[in-house]
Structure formats: C-alpha cells, structure tokens
Design an enzyme around this catalytic site. Structure first.
Site, PDB file in Angstrom:
ATOM      1  N   ASP A  10       0.818  -1.140  -0.071  1.00  0.00           N
ATOM      2  CA  ASP A  10      -0.144   0.033  -0.127  1.00  0.00           C
ATOM      3  C   ASP A  10       0.838   0.746  -0.099  1.00  0.00           C
ATOM      4  O   ASP A  10       2.500   1.332  -0.584  1.00  0.00           O
ATOM      5  CB  ASP A  10      -1.043   0.073   1.196  1.00  0.00           C
ATOM      6  CG  ASP A  10      -2.054   0.649   1.355  1.00  0.00           C
ATOM      7  OD1 ASP A  10      -2.410   1.728   0.832  1.00  0.00           O
ATOM      8  OD2 ASP A  10      -2.223   2.219   2.531  1.00  0.00           O
ATOM      9  N   SER A  11       1.022   2.319  -0.169  1.00  0.00           N
ATOM     10  CA  SER A  11       1.411   4.036  -0.098  1.00  0.00           C
ATOM     11  C   SER A  11       2.014   3.786   1.295  1.00  0.00           C
ATOM     12  O   SER A  11       2.842   4.158   1.717  1.00  0.00           O
ATOM     13  CB  SER A  11      -0.005   4.696  -0.405  1.00  0.00           C
ATOM     14  OG  SER A  11      -0.755   4.738   0.691  1.00  0.00           O
ATOM     15  N   TYR A  42      -0.587   8.146  -1.592  1.00  0.00           N
ATOM     16  CA  TYR A  42      -1.056   7.895  -3.100  1.00  0.00           C
ATOM     17  C   TYR A  42      -2.270   8.099  -3.710  1.00  0.00           C
ATOM     18  O   TYR A  42      -2.103   8.194  -4.928  1.00  0.00           O
ATOM     19  CB  TYR A  42      -1.562   6.316  -3.558  1.00  0.00           C
ATOM     20  CG  TYR A  42       0.109   5.735  -3.249  1.00  0.00           C
ATOM     21  CD1 TYR A  42       1.465   6.001  -2.933  1.00  0.00           C
ATOM     22  CD2 TYR A  42       0.109   3.888  -3.538  1.00  0.00           C
ATOM     23  CE1 TYR A  42       2.375   5.537  -3.473  1.00  0.00           C
ATOM     24  CE2 TYR A  42       1.336   3.257  -3.961  1.00  0.00           C
ATOM     25  CZ  TYR A  42       2.690   4.301  -3.850  1.00  0.00           C
ATOM     26  OH  TYR A  42       3.611   3.030  -4.195  1.00  0.00           O
ATOM     27  N   CYS A  73      -4.499  -1.363  -1.831  1.00  0.00           N
ATOM     28  CA  CYS A  73      -4.825  -0.320  -1.709  1.00  0.00           C
ATOM     29  C   CYS A  73      -5.736   0.286  -3.352  1.00  0.00           C
ATOM     30  O   CYS A  73      -5.529   0.079  -4.697  1.00  0.00           O
ATOM     31  CB  CYS A  73      -2.922   0.770  -2.253  1.00  0.00           C
ATOM     32  SG  CYS A  73      -3.440   2.290  -2.404  1.00  0.00           S
ATOM     33  N   GLU A 153      -5.082   8.249   9.967  1.00  0.00           N
ATOM     34  CA  GLU A 153      -3.623   8.149  10.093  1.00  0.00           C
ATOM     35  C   GLU A 153      -3.057   9.569  11.752  1.00  0.00           C
ATOM     36  O   GLU A 153      -1.994   8.797  12.542  1.00  0.00           O
ATOM     37  CB  GLU A 153      -2.630   9.125   8.809  1.00  0.00           C
ATOM     38  CG  GLU A 153      -2.502   7.985   7.531  1.00  0.00           C
ATOM     39  CD  GLU A 153      -1.177   7.315   7.514  1.00  0.00           C
ATOM     40  OE1 GLU A 153      -0.117   7.501   7.125  1.00  0.00           O
ATOM     41  OE2 GLU A 153      -1.519   6.810   6.555  1.00  0.00           O
ATOM     42  N   CYS A 185     -11.183   2.786   0.625  1.00  0.00           N
ATOM     43  CA  CYS A 185      -9.604   3.038   0.730  1.00  0.00           C
ATOM     44  C   CYS A 185     -10.012   1.985   1.901  1.00  0.00           C
ATOM     45  O   CYS A 185     -10.099   2.256   2.591  1.00  0.00           O
ATOM     46  CB  CYS A 185      -9.964   4.558   1.080  1.00  0.00           C
ATOM     47  SG  CYS A 185      -7.856   5.369   1.785  1.00  0.00           S
ATOM     48  N   THR A 186      -8.716   1.417   1.875  1.00  0.00           N
ATOM     49  CA  THR A 186      -8.087   0.972   2.888  1.00  0.00           C
ATOM     50  C   THR A 186      -7.833   1.180   3.812  1.00  0.00           C
ATOM     51  O   THR A 186      -7.285   0.389   5.252  1.00  0.00           O
ATOM     52  CB  THR A 186      -6.340  -0.060   2.457  1.00  0.00           C
ATOM     53  OG1 THR A 186      -5.839   1.294   1.955  1.00  0.00           O
ATOM     54  CG2 THR A 186      -6.936  -1.026   1.234  1.00  0.00           C
ATOM     55  N   HIS A 187      -8.127   2.591   4.475  1.00  0.00           N
ATOM     56  CA  HIS A 187      -7.670   3.470   5.788  1.00  0.00           C
ATOM     57  C   HIS A 187      -9.311   3.397   6.151  1.00  0.00           C
ATOM     58  O   HIS A 187      -9.164   3.364   7.024  1.00  0.00           O
ATOM     59  CB  HIS A 187      -7.592   4.844   5.430  1.00  0.00           C
ATOM     60  CG  HIS A 187      -5.880   5.459   5.453  1.00  0.00           C
ATOM     61  ND1 HIS A 187      -5.599   4.542   3.550  1.00  0.00           N
ATOM     62  CD2 HIS A 187      -5.077   5.372   6.281  1.00  0.00           C
ATOM     63  CE1 HIS A 187      -4.612   5.175   3.982  1.00  0.00           C
ATOM     64  NE2 HIS A 187      -4.154   5.779   5.235  1.00  0.00           N
TER      65      HIS A 187
HETATM   66  N1  DGL Z   1      -4.923   3.183   1.132  1.00  0.00           N
HETATM   67  C1  DGL Z   1      -4.789   3.852   0.356  1.00  0.00           C
HETATM   68  C2  DGL Z   1      -6.410   3.592  -0.827  1.00  0.00           C
HETATM   69  O1  DGL Z   1      -7.103   2.822  -0.253  1.00  0.00           O
HETATM   70  C3  DGL Z   1      -5.081   5.676   0.607  1.00  0.00           C
HETATM   71  C4  DGL Z   1      -4.154   6.436   0.742  1.00  0.00           C
HETATM   72  C5  DGL Z   1      -3.419   7.087   0.107  1.00  0.00           C
HETATM   73  O2  DGL Z   1      -4.058   8.787  -0.564  1.00  0.00           O
HETATM   74  O3  DGL Z   1      -1.995   6.730   0.243  1.00  0.00           O
HETATM   75  O4  DGL Z   1      -6.296   4.170  -1.801  1.00  0.00           O
END
Ligand code: DGL
Length: 266
Positions: A10-11, A42, A73, A153, A185-187
């Site tokens: 991931d990023s 990312y 990601c 984050e 988004c994985t966050h």
């Molecule tokens: N976790 C990333 C995703 O699923 C997003 C975070 C980022 O912008 O780096 O797109």
C-alpha cells in the site's frame, strides 16, 4: 510454493487493515508487507507515478519470493493492476476493487450506490465503470474524500473533529438517498463505525477488508497455494521509516509490529 509468503503493499500503513483481515482469515500464511511511506499519499499522485511505484514494489516483493501479490490500496489498484500483472507474469495478483464489485453487483440492481475514496481512485471512475458494466441499472455516485486518510493517520477518530469532517463529506448531495456506500480506501475501515452511525443504520456500508480476504483465500485455494504449515512469519517494510509510523502501524494492524526500512528506489 505453498509455504512462500503473501506479498502485500500500500502507499503506507492503510493496507495493514487488509493484512490484518488476511491474517485472521488465513492464520497459516506468512506475510511480507511493504508500505511506500516515502510517497504517501498515493491519492494525490498521478496514474503514471502510481504505476512506477507499484512496479518497483512488486519487483521487491518478487525478490522476497512471494507466491502472490496483493495490491492493498484502492488508488494503486485503480490504475496499476495491469502493470503489476505484467511484472509478475506467473503468480496471482489480487486487487482490492474487483472482489467488492463482485459482491456489490449481486445486490445493487436499481440501487443507488455511493463510493468514497481518494482523488486518484475517484477520478479513475473505476467503481462506476465496473459496477455499471455488471449492473447497468445501478446509479453510482462517487465522492473524493481526501481529508479522511490523513485524519485517520493522525488518529483523529471517534471525536468531535472526525465527526464534523465525516458529516461534512457524507452530507454532500452526491451521497443523498444512497442505499449502499462503498468504502473505497483501505484506511476507511478504521472509521467504519462512525460512518455507519452517521447514516443511522439506513445505508449498507461496504467494508472491503473481509471481502478481499475471502476472495484471496478462495483464489489461493483454487490454485492449491494455501499454506499447510503452522509457522507463519510476518515482515513489514516501509520506504521511509519514522517512529511515528511504527506507532501508527500498530494501530492499523491491531498488534505490535516492527517496521524495517527498505530503500528500493535506487
Ligand atoms: N490506502 C490508500 C487507498 O486505499 C489511500 C491512502 C493514500 O492516499 O495514500 O487508496
């Protein structure tokens, strides 16, 4: 081959939500995780940059002998899936978008589906295009919510600030009267509860982590690649190490982990 690790990237540390779901679902599997903290976020990068980063990280994971690659990601999945597949040639590659499309398309006919994610994911239009290809009558509206990943984050979760930012985004007219909301988004699984509470249970919230873990489990099973030994090893790399990341990583993975720095760009 079965006992080789699963490579995930991931990023940064957002993909640890996927890694954790995978660890729960497949406790025998070893995992090598790469978080590209040097290029975070990312969501703000061009498609070309994301393809370059993804290719390089995939090469790193291949050198570590991974038996498959998981792009954990959405931003990278939306623009770099083909590049990663070309780079690996003969092992499976999983993204975090297709399993969700598969799941949602079974239940979205004539539905209104909202999607929230980074600018990179939303501007790629991938969710709308893929969902409408399977479900032409679904109305799909997507909204970029770029403040959410940095907010998470910084662990602004479950308080007044996060409540206001989340409400500000979710009250957008694009998301009015939706039946389902995809957390693209994985966050975002880390704010699942707040999003669910905002909609007071009236909207189905699609949290992709378990859907993706299920999909990978059956993909590996079909290819007889599941590990049959109970001695998993977990290794976590980032492209730019800070103590703060190591602390946050624990929060994302829900367990203590040790991050190592790997400079793969030279
Ligand atoms: N976790 C990333 C995703 O699923 C997003 C975070 C980022 O912008 O780096 O797109």
């Amino acid at each position: 081959m079965q006992n080789l690790p699963i490579g995930i990237f991931d990023s940064g540390i957002g993909g640890l939500t996927v890694a954790h779901a995978l660890k729960e679902k497949l406790p025998n599997e070893s995992i090598i995780y790469f978080g590209d903290t040097e290029h975070l976020p990312y969501g703000e990068k061009s498609a070309e940059a994301l393809r370059n980063y993804s290719k390089k990280i995939t090469q790193f994971l291949l050198e570590k002998n991974c038996k498959c690659i998981v792009i954990a990601c959405n931003s990278a999945s939306s623009v770099a899936f083909d590049v990663v597949k070309k780079t690996v040639k003969n092992i499976p590659v999983f993204n975090v978008i297709d399993p969700v499309i598969e799941k949602v398309s079974n239940s979205c006919n004539s539905c209104k589906v909202g999607v929230i994610g980074t600018k990179a994911t939303i501007s790629s239009n991938i969710y709308k295009n893929k969902l409408n290809a399977k479900c032409p009558r679904a109305v799909v509206t997507a909204l970029a919510t770029p403040l959410l990943a940095p907010m998470i984050e910084e662990k602004f979760i479950g308080g007044d600030i996060s409540k206001k930012i989340i409400a500000n985004y979710l009250s957008n007219k694009k998301l009015q009267e939706i039946d389902q909301l995809i957390l693209a988004c994985t966050h975002y699984p880390l704010i699942y509860k707040e999003i669910r509470d905002y909609f007071k249970g009236e909207v189905i919230i699609i949290n992709s982590t378990n859907i993706v873990a299920e999909h990978i489990a059956s993909g590996l099973k079909n290819k007889t690649l599941l590990n049959n030994q109970f001695k998993p090893k977990y290794k976590f790399y980032v492209s730019n190490y800070t103590k703060a990341f190591e602390k946050s990583a624990r929060f994302f993975f829900q367990e203590k982990i040790k991050l190592r720095e790997a400079n793969i760009w030279n």
